[in-house]
Design a protein around this motif. Structure first.
Motif, PDB file in Angstrom:
ATOM      1  N   LEU D  93       0.850  -1.205   0.000  1.00 35.34           N
ATOM      2  CA  LEU D  93       0.000   0.000   0.000  1.00 35.34           C
ATOM      3  C   LEU D  93       0.883   1.251   0.000  1.00 35.34           C
ATOM      4  CD1 LEU D  93      -3.053   0.252   0.070  1.00 35.34           C
ATOM      5  CD2 LEU D  93      -2.940   0.554   2.537  1.00 35.34           C
ATOM      6  N   VAL D  94       1.934   1.236   0.829  1.00 36.15           N
ATOM      7  CA  VAL D  94       2.819   2.411   0.898  1.00 36.15           C
ATOM      8  C   VAL D  94       3.582   2.544  -0.421  1.00 36.15           C
ATOM      9  CG1 VAL D  94       4.721   3.490   2.146  1.00 36.15           C
ATOM     10  CG2 VAL D  94       3.022   2.161   3.387  1.00 36.15           C
ATOM     11  N   MET D  95       3.945   1.401  -1.007  1.00 37.81           N
ATOM     12  CA  MET D  95       4.630   1.435  -2.308  1.00 37.81           C
ATOM     13  C   MET D  95       3.736   2.124  -3.349  1.00 37.81           C
ATOM     14  SD  MET D  95       6.857   0.536  -4.628  1.00 37.81           S
ATOM     15  CE  MET D  95       7.874  -0.744  -3.956  1.00 37.81           C
ATOM     16  N   ALA D  96       2.441   1.803  -3.310  1.00 38.96           N
ATOM     17  CA  ALA D  96       1.518   2.421  -4.279  1.00 38.96           C
ATOM     18  C   ALA D  96       1.477   3.929  -4.049  1.00 38.96           C
ATOM     19  CB  ALA D  96       0.112   1.818  -4.106  1.00 38.96           C
ATOM     20  N   MET D 285      10.515   4.217  -2.831  1.00 39.10           N
ATOM     21  CA  MET D 285      10.095   3.017  -3.577  1.00 39.10           C
ATOM     22  C   MET D 285      11.192   1.961  -3.548  1.00 39.10           C
ATOM     23  SD  MET D 285       8.301   4.448  -7.012  1.00 39.10           S
ATOM     24  CE  MET D 285       8.355   2.874  -7.870  1.00 39.10           C
ATOM     25  N   LEU D 286      12.433   2.403  -3.798  1.00 38.90           N
ATOM     26  CA  LEU D 286      13.554   1.442  -3.797  1.00 38.90           C
ATOM     27  C   LEU D 286      13.662   0.779  -2.427  1.00 38.90           C
ATOM     28  CD1 LEU D 286      16.259   3.598  -5.671  1.00 38.90           C
ATOM     29  CD2 LEU D 286      14.746   1.847  -6.632  1.00 38.90           C
ATOM     30  N   GLU D 287      13.547   1.623  -1.381  1.00 41.25           N
ATOM     31  CA  GLU D 287      13.696   1.069  -0.025  1.00 41.25           C
ATOM     32  C   GLU D 287      12.579   0.085   0.298  1.00 41.25           C
ATOM     33  OE1 GLU D 287      14.345   3.578   3.291  1.00 41.25           O
ATOM     34  OE2 GLU D 287      15.879   4.750   2.276  1.00 41.25           O
ATOM     35  N   ILE D 288      11.355   0.426  -0.090  1.00 37.97           N
ATOM     36  CA  ILE D 288      10.231  -0.454   0.261  1.00 37.97           C
ATOM     37  C   ILE D 288      10.353  -1.779  -0.481  1.00 37.97           C
ATOM     38  CG2 ILE D 288       7.730  -0.749   0.128  1.00 37.97           C
ATOM     39  CD1 ILE D 288       7.567   2.333   0.326  1.00 37.97           C
ATOM     40  N   ALA D 293      11.584  -7.579   0.069  1.00 39.09           N
ATOM     41  CA  ALA D 293      12.409  -8.707  -0.388  1.00 39.09           C
ATOM     42  C   ALA D 293      13.294  -9.199   0.759  1.00 39.09           C
ATOM     43  CB  ALA D 293      13.269  -8.259  -1.564  1.00 39.09           C
ATOM     44  N   TYR D 294      13.883  -8.277   1.539  1.00 40.61           N
ATOM     45  CA  TYR D 294      14.698  -8.692   2.688  1.00 40.61           C
ATOM     46  C   TYR D 294      13.847  -9.475   3.683  1.00 40.61           C
ATOM     47  CZ  TYR D 294      18.432  -5.446   1.257  1.00 40.61           C
ATOM     48  OH  TYR D 294      19.417  -4.808   0.571  1.00 40.61           O
ATOM     49  N   LEU D 295      12.651  -8.914   3.957  1.00 40.20           N
ATOM     50  CA  LEU D 295      11.766  -9.519   4.966  1.00 40.20           C
ATOM     51  C   LEU D 295      11.443 -10.968   4.575  1.00 40.20           C
ATOM     52  CD1 LEU D 295      10.022  -8.874   7.492  1.00 40.20           C
ATOM     53  CD2 LEU D 295       8.214  -8.146   5.957  1.00 40.20           C
ATOM     54  N   ALA D 322       7.906  -8.281  -7.796  1.00 38.10           N
ATOM     55  CA  ALA D 322       6.453  -8.421  -7.590  1.00 38.10           C
ATOM     56  C   ALA D 322       5.911  -7.229  -6.798  1.00 38.10           C
ATOM     57  CB  ALA D 322       6.178  -9.726  -6.830  1.00 38.10           C
ATOM     58  N   THR D 323       6.690  -6.758  -5.813  1.00 37.27           N
ATOM     59  CA  THR D 323       6.219  -5.617  -5.001  1.00 37.27           C
ATOM     60  C   THR D 323       6.036  -4.389  -5.885  1.00 37.27           C
ATOM     61  OG1 THR D 323       7.607  -6.525  -3.251  1.00 37.27           O
ATOM     62  CG2 THR D 323       6.717  -4.334  -2.886  1.00 37.27           C
TER      63      THR D 323
END
Lengths: 106, 138, 120, 404
Positions: D93-96, D285-288, D293-295, D322-323
């Motif tokens: 949602l935050v990525m969007a 966006m890059l961080e999210i 992916a890390y999570l 995918a994110t």
């Protein structure tokens, strides 16, 4: 008696009762000994009923919570390997009474 | 027993939220705030457009947006329950504002700087001082 | 050496001989008989093992999904307990990770999706 | 020299993570509606974030494990799924909303309407992750992120009443529209205490191979980096207050916020706002994408590394791809970006306990952080603020949803 293979991760949090049906706690940890390639189970650590206490044990040892005495009754009991009957992994049963188990105070 | 318990708590929650909803006076104030917000946005866009600070595409798009928001709000006005007299007054004000925004939008679209300047100057200006005091900035 | 199986083994990161990640210890298989102390025989990895650890509503759904999606990939992969070289923050296993079935899904994703995209 | 690099990790995490569409939108709206009054929420959020980021860096340095890996290790599999699923959905949602921010900045500059920019923005971010390394993300974001200083410059040029701004750093009750006030407070807290920041920062610390000697530097990095972000958010609030309040403009849509800098810097102000919004959101966006992916990868034990080629960490790369695709789809549905942003920030506030409580337990477990366990100060500060955010969210979200 033929050996039976059990999934240890499914034993976790299983409630253990003794022969007379008294509750002994939930399986929280299993201690084993590694010599050479062999890993032999030695004892089962039965933790308190409340799940939260097992997860947040380190927090409950902190000073603010210690004052509340939360850590005191979060004790546990230890059952030696031969005191535990796992023939039915869904319902572990003790081969002795609860009082015979070693009491652990964390 | 379980379903009965769930139904009663749901009823309880809904009633708490409903009565905490807005009173008629608040709804009227809300509509007025939205009207003033978009009237002033339009004026701001007009003033900045004349000053050459914003591109035409942005100016026309934002004025169209203001128009849509004012129309949406007047539709919402019909549904809100409030005294008819207040509804009529608000409806007229919203319509007048929308008309002004529309004329400004056309003037900007036609790059008619003179009438944009006139429209920006003449449209009723919100009272800056009272607004600043309201949020303790004065 | 004394080990606490849940604290020191279960859910820990597994790495192969070269230290490349293999996955985590999703399950531990124990051979139990009434008259001898139980012995840890295998470590287990895989979606099916994870699905089995979920409370019931999810367990059946995920298990069904696992079988449908990629029956071979979700087959649990077992590592003999004797292959454990070193315990600690990560558990080192005497296996050549590149070819081991533990990395089945990783290889599948790499060959069927990632390598198809340029610049991968 | 290595220590200097670490400080950039702090600055970049704060730029990408702190000043992004959420903090920009909520600070601007709060300023336009309540003047300086909500500065306390930004200060509180920043203080809490400093403690949390410092902790996640300490955990990574001492235990050499990332936050996600340590959580799976400590709480075991079924419990680990709760934060995993919650944080991944929230991150989508935050990525969007971040992608919405990037598209809006492109719309401001080009005039082409924003949903069309969604695939372009998502593709650009994906390409940078696909080809770039962690340090490219780190250096790029912090270098370009410096453009966001334009808000601080604008704030000074408006000569605000600094004493009144300082007073507003102390919490105060609302004088009007109480529910909206508390909704903004929780949205600001949700925007500043973004959980994905912690996963990104701890993975960055592990990828930069920190060790116990880095614990003191980590404290400076966290404080400097996050305060940098906090100062920017306060500046945005001050500028919005001084520009929109006297004009009686209450912000309902993103389009209005773009006018923020024009009265001070003219046409430059318009394009600098677009650049600052676009770059800050692109960094986020890059961080999210990386955080999700890390999570997932650390939680399931896959190979994870932004430095490796995508094919060498296949599932890790698949997750961040995918994110990004998920975020793009939501934006392409044309949902109003300000609405997504506000709701995702408020939901973050409500989800904070799920993200932070396991973290607190870890930071008090000597098996993970050795003798660097938490002092009672950091425990109390974090518990208080997370509790506050949760209470505010539970109170204000339903009423705001009913209200608007």
């Amino acid at each position: 008696m033929a050996a039976q293979s059990i999934h240890l991760e499914l034993l976790l949090d299983r409630e253990v009762r003794d022969a007379s049906g008294r509750r002994a706690g939930r399986i929280e940890e299993i201690r084993a000994r590694k010599d050479g390639d062999e890993i032999i189970v030695e004892s089962y650590h039965l933790g308190p009923e409340a799940l939260l206490e097992r997860l947040a044990a380190p927090v409950f040892r902190l000073s603010p919570f210690r004052a509340l005495g939360l850590h005191k009754h979060a004790h546990g009991r230890r059952a030696q390997w031969d005191q535990m009957d796992l023939s039915n992994p869904e319902r572990p049963v003790l081969r002795c009474s609860v009082d015979e188990l070693v009491k652990l105070v964390r | 027993m379980r379903t009965r318990w769930r139904a009663s708590t749901a009823g309880l929650i809904l009633s708490v939220v409903a009565c905490a909803g807005k009173s008629a006076a608040e709804r009227i104030a809300e509509h007025d705030r939205v009207r003033v917000a978009w009237e002033e946005t339009a004026r701001f866009v007009g003033a900045e457009w004349i000053g050459g600070a914003i591109p035409d595409a942005y100016a026309t798009r934002t004025l169209d947006r203001a128009n849509e928001e004012l129309r949406a709000d007047s539709e919402k006005l019909q549904k809100d329950d409030m005294p008819d007299e207040a509804r009529a007054r608000l409806g007229e004000a919203l319509e007048a504002t929308r008309a002004r925004v529309d004329t400004l939008r056309l003037a900007v679209g036609a790059s008619d700087r003179a009438s944009v300047a006139r429209l920006v100057r003449d449209s009723p200006r919100a009272n800056a001082d009272s607004l600043l005091r309201q949020v303790a900035l004065r | 050496m004394d080990i606490a199986l849940v604290r020191d083994l279960l859910d820990k990161q597994l790495v192969d001989r070269e230290g490349e990640p293999l996955g985590r210890v999703d399950g531990i298989v124990m051979s139990y008989s009434a008259d001898a102390p139980p012995r840890i025989t295998h470590l287990e990895l895989g979606a099916q093992t994870l699905a089995r650890r979920l409370p019931n509503p999810f367990r059946s759904i995920l298990a069904w999904l696992g079988r449908r999606l990629s029956p071979r990939a979700s087959e649990p992969y077992r590592i003999e307990a004797e292959r454990i070289i070193q315990l600690g923050r990560v558990i080192k296993i005497d296996i050549d990770g590149a070819r081991s079935a533990a990395r089945e899904t990783e290889r599948w994703v790499r060959d069927h999706i990632i390598s198809r995209i340029p610049g991968s | 020299m290595k220590k200097l690099l670490e400080i950039t990790l702090g600055i970049v995490t704060s730029i990408g993570g702190f000043l992004e569409v959420g903090s920009l939108a909520t600070s601007a709206q709060a300023g336009a509606a309540f003047g300086f009054q909500l500065i306390w929420a930004i200060v509180l959020g920043t203080v809490c974030l400093i403690f949390l980021v410092e902790m996640s860096g300490r955990l990574a340095a001492v235990s050499k494990q990332t936050l996600a890996g340590a959580m799976r290790d400590r709480f075991g599999y079924p419990f680990f799924l709760v934060p995993l699923v919650a944080m991944s959905l929230l991150a989508l949602l935050v990525m969007a909303s971040e992608l919405g921010g990037v598209c809006l900045s492109l719309q401001l500059v080009t005039g082409i309407s924003f949903p069309w920019w969604a695939p372009v923005g998502a593709f650009a971010a994906w390409l940078l992750l696909w080809k770039g390394t962690f340090s490219v993300v780190e250096k790029g974001a912090s270098l370009f992120g410096l453009v966001t200083i334009v808000f601080v410059i604008a704030a000074f040029r408006l000569h605000p009443d600094w004493t009144r701004a300082a007073h507003a750093a102390l919490p105060s009750m609302p004088r009007h529209e109480a529910m909206r006030y508390w909704f903004f407070a929780v949205s600001i807290l949700g925007a500043s205490i973004a959980p994905y920041l912690l996963y990104f920062y701890s993975a960055g610390a592990v990828e930069d191979k920190w060790n116990e000697t880095d614990v003191p530097v980590n404290r400076i990095t966290a404080t400097l980096g996050m305060s940098f972000g906090g100062v920017l958010a306060v500046a945005v609030l001050i500028v919005a207050a001084l520009v929109f309040v006297p004009r009686g403009i209450r912000i309902e849509r993103f389009d209005q916020i773009a006018l923020m800098l024009t009265p001070i810097m003219g046409r430059w102000g318009f394009y600098l706002f677009a650049a600052a919004l676009g770059i800050a959101c692109f960094g986020a966006m890059l961080e999210i994408a990386l955080s999700v992916a890390y999570l997932v990868a650390q939680g399931f034990g896959w190979k994870w590394s932004e430095d490796a080629r995508p094919r060498d960490a296949a599932r890790f790369s698949l997750v961040y791809t995918a994110t990004l695709v998920g975020g793009a789809l939501i934006v392409m549905m044309g949902v109003d970006p300000l609405a997504i942003t506000l709701m995702s920030m408020a939901l973050t506030g409500a989800f904070l306990p799920i993200a932070i409580v396991p973290f607190l337990i870890l930071m008090n477990d000597s098996r993970f952080v050795g003798q660097h366990t938490n002092g009672w100060i950091s425990n109390t500060v974090v518990c208080a603020i997370v509790g506050l955010a949760f209470v505010l969210a539970v109170v204000s979200i339903p009423l705001e949803v009913m209200g608007s």
